[in-house]
Design a protein around this motif. Structure first.
Motif, PDB file in Angstrom:
ATOM      1  N   ALA A 133       1.195  -1.386   0.077  1.00  0.00           N
ATOM      2  CA  ALA A 133      -0.286   0.045   0.346  1.00  0.00           C
ATOM      3  C   ALA A 133       0.877   0.758   0.135  1.00  0.00           C
ATOM      4  N   PRO A 134       0.361   2.253  -0.294  1.00  0.00           N
ATOM      5  CA  PRO A 134       0.985   3.514  -0.344  1.00  0.00           C
ATOM      6  C   PRO A 134       1.127   4.294   0.985  1.00  0.00           C
ATOM      7  N   ARG A 135       2.549   4.399   1.204  1.00  0.00           N
ATOM      8  CA  ARG A 135       2.253   5.269   2.516  1.00  0.00           C
ATOM      9  C   ARG A 135       2.147   4.033   3.845  1.00  0.00           C
ATOM     10  N   SER A 136       2.431   3.389   3.668  1.00  0.00           N
ATOM     11  CA  SER A 136       2.527   2.324   4.359  1.00  0.00           C
ATOM     12  C   SER A 136       4.154   0.933   5.285  1.00  0.00           C
ATOM     13  N   PHE A 137       5.023   2.296   5.252  1.00  0.00           N
ATOM     14  CA  PHE A 137       6.807   2.688   5.976  1.00  0.00           C
ATOM     15  C   PHE A 137       6.310   3.844   6.918  1.00  0.00           C
ATOM     16  N   ASP A 138       7.153   3.646   7.595  1.00  0.00           N
ATOM     17  CA  ASP A 138       7.416   5.211   8.560  1.00  0.00           C
ATOM     18  C   ASP A 138       8.838   5.503   8.498  1.00  0.00           C
TER      19      ASP A 138
END
Length: 215
Positions: A133-138
Protein backbone atom coordinates in the motif's frame (compact mmCIF):
# COMPACT_ATOMS: atom_id res chain seq x y z
CA UNK A 1 -6.62 -49.46 33.13
CA UNK A 2 -8.06 -51.79 30.55
CA UNK A 3 -6.39 -54.75 28.87
CA UNK A 4 -5.68 -52.78 25.70
CA UNK A 5 -3.27 -50.51 27.60
CA UNK A 6 -0.88 -53.43 27.90
CA UNK A 7 -0.59 -53.51 24.09
CA UNK A 8 0.61 -49.88 23.82
CA UNK A 9 4.41 -49.82 23.22
CA UNK A 10 6.29 -47.70 25.74
CA UNK A 11 9.69 -46.07 25.35
CA UNK A 12 12.32 -46.49 28.03
CA UNK A 13 13.60 -43.49 29.94
CA UNK A 14 16.93 -43.82 28.09
CA UNK A 15 15.21 -43.81 24.69
CA UNK A 16 13.08 -40.81 25.65
CA UNK A 17 16.17 -38.91 26.75
CA UNK A 18 17.95 -39.73 23.48
CA UNK A 19 14.90 -38.63 21.50
CA UNK A 20 14.74 -35.34 23.39
CA UNK A 21 18.43 -34.76 22.73
CA UNK A 22 17.83 -35.35 19.02
CA UNK A 23 14.99 -32.80 18.95
CA UNK A 24 17.08 -30.25 20.85
CA UNK A 25 19.96 -30.62 18.38
CA UNK A 26 17.59 -30.35 15.43
CA UNK A 27 16.12 -27.16 16.88
CA UNK A 28 19.59 -25.70 17.43
CA UNK A 29 20.63 -26.59 13.88
CA UNK A 30 17.47 -24.97 12.50
CA UNK A 31 18.13 -21.79 14.46
CA UNK A 32 21.76 -21.83 13.31
CA UNK A 33 20.69 -22.11 9.66
CA UNK A 34 18.29 -19.21 10.15
CA UNK A 35 21.04 -17.08 11.70
CA UNK A 36 23.44 -17.98 8.88
CA UNK A 37 20.87 -16.79 6.34
CA UNK A 38 20.58 -13.49 8.19
CA UNK A 39 24.31 -12.80 8.38
CA UNK A 40 25.45 -9.76 6.43
CA UNK A 41 27.00 -11.27 3.32
CA UNK A 42 25.04 -14.54 3.57
CA UNK A 43 24.02 -13.83 -0.01
CA UNK A 44 27.20 -13.23 -1.96
CA UNK A 45 27.67 -9.90 -3.72
CA UNK A 46 27.05 -9.92 -7.45
CA UNK A 47 28.92 -7.01 -9.05
CA UNK A 48 26.83 -7.43 -12.22
CA UNK A 49 23.87 -6.12 -10.21
CA UNK A 50 26.02 -3.44 -8.57
CA UNK A 51 25.82 -5.18 -5.19
CA UNK A 52 28.22 -3.97 -2.51
CA UNK A 53 27.32 -4.89 1.06
CA UNK A 54 27.85 -2.60 4.02
CA UNK A 55 30.39 -3.36 6.67
CA UNK A 56 28.93 -4.89 9.81
CA UNK A 57 29.50 -1.64 11.70
CA UNK A 58 27.63 0.41 9.09
CA UNK A 59 24.76 -2.08 8.83
CA UNK A 60 24.40 -1.96 12.62
CA UNK A 61 24.49 1.83 12.73
CA UNK A 62 21.85 2.19 10.03
CA UNK A 63 19.67 -0.48 11.64
CA UNK A 64 19.85 1.38 14.96
CA UNK A 65 18.85 4.58 13.19
CA UNK A 66 15.76 3.20 11.45
CA UNK A 67 14.59 1.34 14.57
CA UNK A 68 14.83 4.57 16.55
CA UNK A 69 12.95 6.56 13.92
CA UNK A 70 10.27 3.95 13.19
CA UNK A 71 9.27 3.63 16.84
CA UNK A 72 7.46 0.76 18.50
CA UNK A 73 5.33 -1.15 16.02
CA UNK A 74 6.81 0.79 13.11
CA UNK A 75 7.43 -0.56 9.62
CA UNK A 76 10.76 -0.24 7.81
CA UNK A 77 11.35 -0.66 4.09
CA UNK A 78 14.89 -1.57 3.03
CA UNK A 79 15.03 -0.59 -0.62
CA UNK A 80 18.02 -2.22 -2.33
CA UNK A 81 19.64 -2.35 1.12
CA UNK A 82 19.59 -6.02 2.20
CA UNK A 83 22.51 -5.64 4.61
CA UNK A 84 20.39 -3.45 6.87
CA UNK A 85 17.40 -5.79 6.62
CA UNK A 86 19.65 -8.69 7.67
CA UNK A 87 20.98 -6.75 10.63
CA UNK A 88 17.45 -5.86 11.72
CA UNK A 89 16.40 -9.51 11.69
CA UNK A 90 19.43 -10.78 13.61
CA UNK A 91 17.95 -9.54 16.86
CA UNK A 92 21.17 -7.80 17.93
CA UNK A 93 19.87 -4.24 17.60
CA UNK A 94 17.90 -3.02 20.60
CA UNK A 95 14.25 -2.59 19.69
CA UNK A 96 14.47 -4.53 16.41
CA UNK A 97 12.02 -7.08 17.78
CA UNK A 98 9.40 -4.32 18.06
CA UNK A 99 9.45 -3.26 14.41
CA UNK A 100 8.62 -4.95 11.11
CA UNK A 101 11.09 -4.88 8.22
CA UNK A 102 10.78 -5.68 4.53
CA UNK A 103 13.43 -5.99 1.84
CA UNK A 104 12.72 -4.74 -1.69
CA UNK A 105 15.20 -6.36 -4.08
CA UNK A 106 15.66 -7.21 -7.74
CA UNK A 107 17.80 -10.22 -6.80
CA UNK A 108 15.44 -13.14 -6.22
CA UNK A 109 18.00 -14.91 -4.05
CA UNK A 110 16.60 -12.78 -1.25
CA UNK A 111 13.29 -14.60 -1.57
CA UNK A 112 14.69 -16.84 1.20
CA UNK A 113 13.20 -14.18 3.47
CA UNK A 114 9.74 -15.32 2.44
CA UNK A 115 6.98 -12.81 3.20
CA UNK A 116 9.51 -10.07 4.00
CA UNK A 117 10.79 -10.14 0.40
CA UNK A 118 9.27 -7.98 -2.33
CA UNK A 119 10.59 -8.13 -5.88
CA UNK A 120 11.67 -4.66 -6.97
CA UNK A 121 12.96 -3.38 -10.30
CA UNK A 122 13.94 0.28 -10.08
CA UNK A 123 13.29 0.62 -13.82
CA UNK A 124 9.60 0.16 -13.00
CA UNK A 125 9.46 2.20 -9.79
CA UNK A 126 5.73 1.87 -9.15
CA UNK A 127 5.29 -1.73 -10.34
CA UNK A 128 5.10 -3.15 -6.84
CA UNK A 129 3.09 -6.09 -5.60
CA UNK A 130 -0.62 -5.24 -5.31
CA UNK A 131 -0.73 -5.57 -1.53
CA UNK A 132 2.06 -3.01 -1.01
CA UNK A 133 0.00 0.00 0.00
CA UNK A 134 1.07 3.62 -0.50
CA UNK A 135 2.56 5.42 2.52
CA UNK A 136 2.69 2.15 4.45
CA UNK A 137 6.21 2.43 5.90
CA UNK A 138 7.29 4.68 8.74
CA UNK A 139 10.87 4.80 7.47
CA UNK A 140 12.23 4.03 4.01
CA UNK A 141 15.96 3.33 3.81
CA UNK A 142 17.13 3.27 0.20
CA UNK A 143 20.45 2.58 -1.48
CA UNK A 144 20.00 3.05 -5.24
CA UNK A 145 22.09 0.46 -7.11
CA UNK A 146 23.63 2.96 -9.53
CA UNK A 147 25.13 6.43 -9.21
CA UNK A 148 23.15 7.99 -12.02
CA UNK A 149 20.49 10.66 -12.28
CA UNK A 150 18.09 8.29 -14.04
CA UNK A 151 18.40 5.66 -11.30
CA UNK A 152 17.94 8.12 -8.43
CA UNK A 153 14.91 9.74 -10.05
CA UNK A 154 13.21 6.37 -10.40
CA UNK A 155 14.10 5.20 -6.91
CA UNK A 156 12.80 8.51 -5.55
CA UNK A 157 9.40 7.69 -7.05
CA UNK A 158 9.34 4.42 -5.12
CA UNK A 159 10.45 6.12 -1.91
CA UNK A 160 7.67 8.70 -2.16
CA UNK A 161 5.11 5.97 -2.78
CA UNK A 162 6.18 3.84 0.21
CA UNK A 163 7.08 6.44 2.81
CA UNK A 164 4.86 8.02 5.43
CA UNK A 165 7.49 10.73 5.67
CA UNK A 166 10.92 9.67 6.93
CA UNK A 167 13.61 8.90 4.37
CA UNK A 168 17.18 7.69 4.85
CA UNK A 169 19.06 7.64 1.58
CA UNK A 170 22.53 6.16 1.09
CA UNK A 171 24.23 7.08 -2.15
CA UNK A 172 27.27 8.82 -3.56
CA UNK A 173 28.40 12.27 -2.53
CA UNK A 174 28.07 13.34 -6.18
CA UNK A 175 24.29 12.84 -5.90
CA UNK A 176 23.85 15.39 -3.08
CA UNK A 177 22.18 18.18 -5.06
CA UNK A 178 19.81 15.87 -6.92
CA UNK A 179 18.91 14.01 -3.73
CA UNK A 180 18.00 17.28 -2.04
CA UNK A 181 15.95 18.37 -5.04
CA UNK A 182 14.01 15.11 -5.31
CA UNK A 183 13.57 14.13 -1.66
CA UNK A 184 14.35 17.19 0.45
CA UNK A 185 17.16 15.34 2.23
CA UNK A 186 20.29 16.78 3.84
CA UNK A 187 23.71 15.19 4.02
CA UNK A 188 24.94 13.63 7.28
CA UNK A 189 28.43 13.59 8.71
CA UNK A 190 28.26 9.79 9.14
CA UNK A 191 29.87 7.99 6.21
CA UNK A 192 28.71 4.46 5.40
CA UNK A 193 31.43 1.88 4.76
CA UNK A 194 31.32 -1.20 2.57
CA UNK A 195 33.04 -4.55 2.90
CA UNK A 196 34.89 -3.72 -0.30
CA UNK A 197 36.68 -0.43 -0.71
CA UNK A 198 34.79 1.56 -3.32
CA UNK A 199 36.34 4.39 -5.28
CA UNK A 200 33.31 6.68 -4.91
CA UNK A 201 32.59 8.52 -1.67
CA UNK A 202 29.28 7.44 -0.14
CA UNK A 203 27.09 9.47 2.17
CA UNK A 204 23.86 9.26 4.14
CA UNK A 205 21.04 11.75 3.65
CA UNK A 206 17.90 12.23 5.75
CA UNK A 207 14.85 14.49 5.71
CA UNK A 208 14.54 14.64 9.50
CA UNK A 209 16.80 15.61 12.44
CA UNK A 210 19.01 12.58 13.09
CA UNK A 211 20.88 11.99 16.35
CA UNK A 212 22.60 8.79 15.35
CA UNK A 213 23.84 10.04 12.00
CA UNK A 214 24.88 13.50 13.25
CA UNK A 215 22.69 15.57 10.95
Amino acid sequence: MNDSDDDIPRLSAHTLAALQEFYDEARENFCSIQQDQLAVGAVEEDWRMSQFWYSDETATRLAEEVVHEAGEGGRIACLSAPSVYQKLKQGVVVGSDRVAAAVFEYDRRFSIYADDFFFYDYNEPLSLEPHVAPRSFDVVLADPPYLSEACLRKVAQTIKYLSKGKVLLCTGAIMEDLAKELLGVNICSFRPKHNRNLSNEFCCYVNYPSRLLYC
